[in-house]
Each structure stands twice: as C-alpha cells, then as structure tokens.
Design an enzyme around this catalytic site. Structure first.
Site, PDB file in Angstrom:
ATOM      1  N   ASN A   9       1.146  -1.079  -0.110  1.00 32.00           N
ATOM      2  CA  ASN A   9       0.513  -0.264   0.392  1.00 32.00           C
ATOM      3  C   ASN A   9       0.812   1.281   0.125  1.00 32.00           C
ATOM      4  O   ASN A   9       1.310   1.633   1.165  1.00 32.00           O
ATOM      5  CB  ASN A   9      -0.895   0.281   1.342  1.00 32.00           C
ATOM      6  CG  ASN A   9      -2.111   1.414   1.298  1.00 32.00           C
ATOM      7  OD1 ASN A   9      -1.874   2.011   0.352  1.00 32.00           O
ATOM      8  ND2 ASN A   9      -2.526   1.421   2.555  1.00 32.00           N
ATOM      9  N   TRP A  10       1.041   2.018  -1.217  1.00 34.12           N
ATOM     10  CA  TRP A  10       1.754   3.553  -1.525  1.00 34.12           C
ATOM     11  C   TRP A  10       1.545   4.265  -1.229  1.00 34.12           C
ATOM     12  O   TRP A  10       1.932   5.014  -0.575  1.00 34.12           O
ATOM     13  CB  TRP A  10       2.458   3.074  -2.679  1.00 34.12           C
ATOM     14  CG  TRP A  10       3.563   2.006  -3.621  1.00 34.12           C
ATOM     15  CD1 TRP A  10       3.383   0.896  -3.222  1.00 34.12           C
ATOM     16  CD2 TRP A  10       3.491   1.840  -5.269  1.00 34.12           C
ATOM     17  NE1 TRP A  10       4.191   0.197  -3.884  1.00 34.12           N
ATOM     18  CE2 TRP A  10       4.231   1.098  -5.146  1.00 34.12           C
ATOM     19  CE3 TRP A  10       3.905   3.319  -5.907  1.00 34.12           C
ATOM     20  CZ2 TRP A  10       4.647   1.006  -6.205  1.00 34.12           C
ATOM     21  CZ3 TRP A  10       4.591   2.828  -7.218  1.00 34.12           C
ATOM     22  CH2 TRP A  10       4.839   1.806  -7.496  1.00 34.12           C
ATOM     23  N   LYS A  11       0.420   3.993  -0.210  1.00 33.10           N
ATOM     24  CA  LYS A  11      -0.206   5.383   0.265  1.00 33.10           C
ATOM     25  C   LYS A  11       0.036   6.813  -0.792  1.00 33.10           C
ATOM     26  O   LYS A  11       0.010   6.375  -2.193  1.00 33.10           O
ATOM     27  CB  LYS A  11       0.253   5.446   1.691  1.00 33.10           C
ATOM     28  CG  LYS A  11      -0.161   4.524   2.152  1.00 33.10           C
ATOM     29  CD  LYS A  11       0.379   5.280   3.769  1.00 33.10           C
ATOM     30  CE  LYS A  11      -0.203   3.492   5.083  1.00 33.10           C
ATOM     31  NZ  LYS A  11      -0.075   3.608   6.559  1.00 33.10           N
ATOM     32  N   HIS A  98      -9.870   0.941   4.691  1.00 32.18           N
ATOM     33  CA  HIS A  98      -8.773   1.346   5.664  1.00 32.18           C
ATOM     34  C   HIS A  98      -8.449   2.357   6.672  1.00 32.18           C
ATOM     35  O   HIS A  98      -9.483   3.145   6.360  1.00 32.18           O
ATOM     36  CB  HIS A  98      -7.589   1.871   5.131  1.00 32.18           C
ATOM     37  CG  HIS A  98      -5.844   1.856   4.817  1.00 32.18           C
ATOM     38  ND1 HIS A  98      -5.782   2.943   6.130  1.00 32.18           N
ATOM     39  CD2 HIS A  98      -5.129   0.848   5.302  1.00 32.18           C
ATOM     40  CE1 HIS A  98      -4.642   2.879   6.413  1.00 32.18           C
ATOM     41  NE2 HIS A  98      -3.875   1.608   5.045  1.00 32.18           N
ATOM     42  N   GLU A 100      -7.320   4.708   7.726  1.00 32.30           N
ATOM     43  CA  GLU A 100      -7.103   5.861   7.471  1.00 32.30           C
ATOM     44  C   GLU A 100      -8.711   6.280   6.694  1.00 32.30           C
ATOM     45  O   GLU A 100      -8.631   7.721   6.527  1.00 32.30           O
ATOM     46  CB  GLU A 100      -5.637   6.319   6.228  1.00 32.30           C
ATOM     47  CG  GLU A 100      -4.397   6.268   7.244  1.00 32.30           C
ATOM     48  CD  GLU A 100      -3.584   5.447   6.754  1.00 32.30           C
ATOM     49  OE1 GLU A 100      -3.026   5.651   5.151  1.00 32.30           O
ATOM     50  OE2 GLU A 100      -1.915   4.666   7.053  1.00 32.30           O
ATOM     51  N   GLU A 170      -5.177  -5.175  10.341  1.00 31.57           N
ATOM     52  CA  GLU A 170      -4.617  -4.346  10.447  1.00 31.57           C
ATOM     53  C   GLU A 170      -4.856  -3.761  12.218  1.00 31.57           C
ATOM     54  O   GLU A 170      -5.868  -1.937  11.943  1.00 31.57           O
ATOM     55  CB  GLU A 170      -4.388  -2.709   9.344  1.00 31.57           C
ATOM     56  CG  GLU A 170      -4.037  -3.384   8.724  1.00 31.57           C
ATOM     57  CD  GLU A 170      -4.072  -2.669   6.653  1.00 31.57           C
ATOM     58  OE1 GLU A 170      -2.669  -2.586   6.564  1.00 31.57           O
ATOM     59  OE2 GLU A 170      -4.253  -1.677   6.547  1.00 31.57           O
ATOM     60  N   GLY A 176       2.822   2.495  10.729  1.00 32.25           N
ATOM     61  CA  GLY A 176       2.919   3.434  10.472  1.00 32.25           C
ATOM     62  C   GLY A 176       3.943   3.966  12.084  1.00 32.25           C
ATOM     63  O   GLY A 176       4.791   4.939  12.487  1.00 32.25           O
ATOM     64  N   SER A 215       3.418  -1.822  10.161  1.00 33.36           N
ATOM     65  CA  SER A 215       4.567  -2.480  10.596  1.00 33.36           C
ATOM     66  C   SER A 215       4.943  -3.840  10.147  1.00 33.36           C
ATOM     67  O   SER A 215       6.432  -3.922  11.295  1.00 33.36           O
ATOM     68  CB  SER A 215       4.855  -1.873  12.043  1.00 33.36           C
ATOM     69  OG  SER A 215       4.762  -0.361  12.247  1.00 33.36           O
ATOM     70  N   GLY A 237       5.140   0.929   4.668  1.00 37.19           N
ATOM     71  CA  GLY A 237       6.272   1.722   5.097  1.00 37.19           C
ATOM     72  C   GLY A 237       6.580   1.277   4.075  1.00 37.19           C
ATOM     73  O   GLY A 237       7.779   1.828   2.870  1.00 37.19           O
TER      74      GLY A 237
HETATM   75  P1  PGA Z   1       3.041   0.053   7.531  1.00 44.25           P
HETATM   76  O1  PGA Z   1       1.268   0.339   7.135  1.00 44.25           O
HETATM   77  O2  PGA Z   1       3.234  -1.141   7.366  1.00 44.25           O
HETATM   78  O3  PGA Z   1       3.352   1.516   7.294  1.00 44.25           O
HETATM   79  O4  PGA Z   1       2.227  -0.097   9.296  1.00 44.25           O
HETATM   80  C1  PGA Z   1       0.082  -0.522   6.618  1.00 44.25           C
HETATM   81  C2  PGA Z   1      -0.943  -0.143   6.023  1.00 44.25           C
HETATM   82  O5  PGA Z   1      -1.540   0.748   6.252  1.00 44.25           O
HETATM   83  O6  PGA Z   1      -1.413  -0.945   5.294  1.00 44.25           O
END
Ligand code: PGA
Length: 252
Positions: A9-11, A98, A100, A170, A176, A215, A237
């Site tokens: 997931n490049w966001k 997600h 976010e 998640e 993150g 993470s 990340g």
């Molecule tokens: P992260 O993000 O690996 O940077 O913790 C995971 C995600 O939000 O899909």
C-alpha cells in the site's frame, strides 16, 4: 481460494517517475528471486496505475491494486474514480476500509459495504481492512470490535460473493508506528476472524486469505507469517523500498 498474498500500500507516496522506478525494481526482483507461489499486489496512487500496469505486463503473480474506489458506477461525482474505470486499465484489487479512510474521510461500515458491492459488481477484488484502535485493545474488546466491522460491511454477501474477498487485519496502533502486533496477537485475531467467518459462511472461511498489516518489515515478517491463519501482509512503509518489499515476500 486461500492464497499467499503480499500487497504493498503505497498510500500517497511516489510521483509518476518515482513510482515507475519502484515498480520496475520490484517486478525485476520478483521475477529473478521469488519462486514460491506468493501473489504480489502493488496498490499505487491512482495517477500511477496505468504506468505501473505497463511495467507489470504479464509478470506471473504480480498484480495491480487501487487504494480506493467510488461506490457508484458512473455519474456526477467530482474527483472520484469508479470501479469500471479501474477495471478498464487492468486493476485487479482495491483496498476498501483502510483505517485512514475510516478516520480522515469518515467512511462508515455501511458506506464501505456499498464500496464492496461496487467492487464485486465490477469484477475487482476487495482487500477489506479491519482493525481496532489502541483504546479498544487496552479495554480488551478488540475481538468484538473487529468482528463487528466484518459483520457490518460484509455479511450481506452471498457465499459465492464472499469467496472473492481478501481480508486485511490492521491494528491501528501498529500502523506506521513501528510497533507491530506480536505473532501471537496476529494469529489469535486471525483465528477469531476465521471462526467468525465460519459462523456465517461455513467451509468458505477456510478459503479466505487474511492478511496482517501494521509495521510489517523484513525482520518480523517471517515470524508473523508463520501463524497458521496468517496468509500474508498488507505493507505500508516497507513497500516503498523494493528490497524490503521483496524480502517480505520471500519471508514465506
Ligand atoms: P505500515 O502500514 O506497514 O506502514 O504500518 C500498513 C498499512 O497501513 O497498510
């Protein structure tokens, strides 16, 4: 079918040129180094999708994913992107729900159910995300919280539709933050989620891939993926560095 999957997931990261470089590195390393049957999915920003599709080409087991979609097929929805548009450029997967998007864009369980329907209707596989915030984990009500998210957004589906879903657990406190769930915490939750799916869909639950996200890095992926109900990862990340992403894929 229950498959091993590592999705990146490049966001909101990587300009077009940066994204092309990252995708080329990943595709080349994947072709050279990955022999196991692990699907890699690159979930890039919308603007990078067509170029990254060109780079992926027909590389076996590497797929294109989007990070969002609209719940309508077409129409007056300024700034939005529909599932048929994604499908037309070769997108196979779409991340839905997600944390976010739930938090910053107020996406509710009911709204996410509509996006799931739109994705399935358009032939794009939802990667449906669930997970609890820290205060829920600390209160000890995390199993309830996460199973309710699944019930609310997915349990209207038929068993045949449900087979096409990928789930990503998640925990929000691990996204993150560098603070990952332990392999026991991940396996425990994944097992509970599978039992919950079985309570509604019976044997179909065994066919669903449940990914862990939060993470996940090259140095902890192997331990996390060892859980018998952990079928892979949704990587934020660490998916922005080709070497790290490939090492996570090779952790299986
Ligand atoms: P992260 O993000 O690996 O940077 O913790 C995971 C995600 O939000 O899909």
């Amino acid at each position: 079918m229950r498959e091993k999957i590592v999705a990146g997931n490049w966001k909101m990261n990587k300009t077009l040129d940066e994204g092309k470089t990252l995708a080329s590195e990943i595709v080349n390393m994947y072709a050279d180094e990955v022999s196991d049957d692990v699907k890699a999915i690159l979930c890039t920003p919308f603007i990078n999708l067509p170029s990254v599709k060109g780079i992926i080409g027909n590389t076996k087991n590497v797929f294109l994913g989007a990070q969002n979609c609209n719940d309508h097929e077409s129409g007056a929805y300024t700034g939005e992107t529909s599932v048929p548009m994604l499908k037309a450029i070769g997108v196979s997967y779409v991340i839905i729900g997600h944390s976010e998007r739930r938090e910053y864009y107020n996406e509710s369980d009911e709204f996410l159910a509509k996006k799931v329907d739109a994705a399935l209707a358009g032939g794009v596989t939802p990667i449906f995300c669930c997970g609890e915030p820290l205060e829920i984990r600390e209160a000890g009500t995390h199993f309830d919280y996460v199973t309710k998210q699944l019930t609310a957004s997915l349990f209207h589906l038929s068993a045949d539709q449900f087979k096409k879903i990928v789930i990503a657990y998640e925990p929000i406190w691990a996204i993150g933050t560098g603070k990952t769930a332990t392999s026991d915490q991940a396996q425990e939750m994944h097992e509970k989620l599978r039992q919950h799916l079985a309570s509604k869909y019976g044997d179909v639950a065994e066919e669903i891939s449940i990914l862990y996200g939060g993470s996940c890095k090259p140095d902890n992926a192997q331990e996390i993926f060892a859980g018998k109900d952990v079928d892979g990862g949704l990587i934020g990340g660490a998916s922005l560095k080709s070497r790290d992403f490939i090492e996570i894929i090779k952790s299986f």
